[in-house]
Design an enzyme around this catalytic site. Structure first.
Site, PDB file in Angstrom:
ATOM      1  N   GLN A  12      -6.758   4.448   1.327  1.00 14.56           N
ATOM      2  CA  GLN A  12      -6.034   3.269   0.849  1.00 14.56           C
ATOM      3  C   GLN A  12      -6.356   2.046   1.686  1.00 14.56           C
ATOM      4  OE1 GLN A  12      -4.183   2.808  -1.879  1.00 14.56           O
ATOM      5  NE2 GLN A  12      -4.018   0.687  -1.277  1.00 14.56           N
ATOM      6  N   SER A  63       0.830  -1.207   0.000  1.00 15.80           N
ATOM      7  CA  SER A  63       0.000   0.000   0.000  1.00 15.80           C
ATOM      8  C   SER A  63       0.859   1.249   0.000  1.00 15.80           C
ATOM      9  CB  SER A  63      -0.927   0.013   1.219  1.00 15.80           C
ATOM     10  OG  SER A  63      -1.883  -1.010   1.123  1.00 15.80           O
ATOM     11  N   LYS A 120       1.009   6.933  -6.595  1.00 12.84           N
ATOM     12  CA  LYS A 120      -0.144   7.789  -6.897  1.00 12.84           C
ATOM     13  C   LYS A 120       0.190   9.251  -6.624  1.00 12.84           C
ATOM     14  CE  LYS A 120      -2.661   4.825  -8.529  1.00 12.84           C
ATOM     15  NZ  LYS A 120      -2.632   4.779  -9.967  1.00 12.84           N
TER      16      LYS A 120
END
Length: 102
Positions: free
Chosen positions: A98, A47, A54
């Site tokens: 997330q 993650s 991102k």
């Protein structure tokens, strides 16, 4: 129908260029710089990599990125309060929570 090979790297760069232009136009025309808020809970290495990528991609096209990191034992009420604050903040245009949520 025959198969078609797609050059992912080339397509990605093309899209990023288009998004950079769109963000620049939004800044010029309306004085708005889109902002992305990312909430990351706990320490999940995949993650963390995903979020880092991102944020890097968002900044590459001119977006503002804000990271909110919480320990795995954070109270749900604290995360929900942050989401409520971000929802009320007109300068935030997207929120990424997330997964996994620890």
């Amino acid at each position: 129908m025959s198969a078609r090979v797609i050059d992912g790297k080339k397509l990605s760069e093309s899209l990023r260029g288009e998004y950079r232009q769109r963000v620049a136009e939004l800044q010029r025309a309306r004085g708005i710089t889109p902002a992305l808020a990312v909430l990351l809970i706990g320490e999940d290495p995949p993650s963390e990599v995903y979020v880092r990528n991102k944020i890097r991609a968002a900044e590459h096209v001119g977006l503002i990125s804000r990271m909110y990191r919480y320990p795995a034992d954070v109270l749900p009420e604290e995360v929900l309060a942050t989401i409520d604050q971000l929802n009320a903040d007109a300068s935030v245009h997207g929120i990424l929570v997330q997964l996994p949520l620890s």
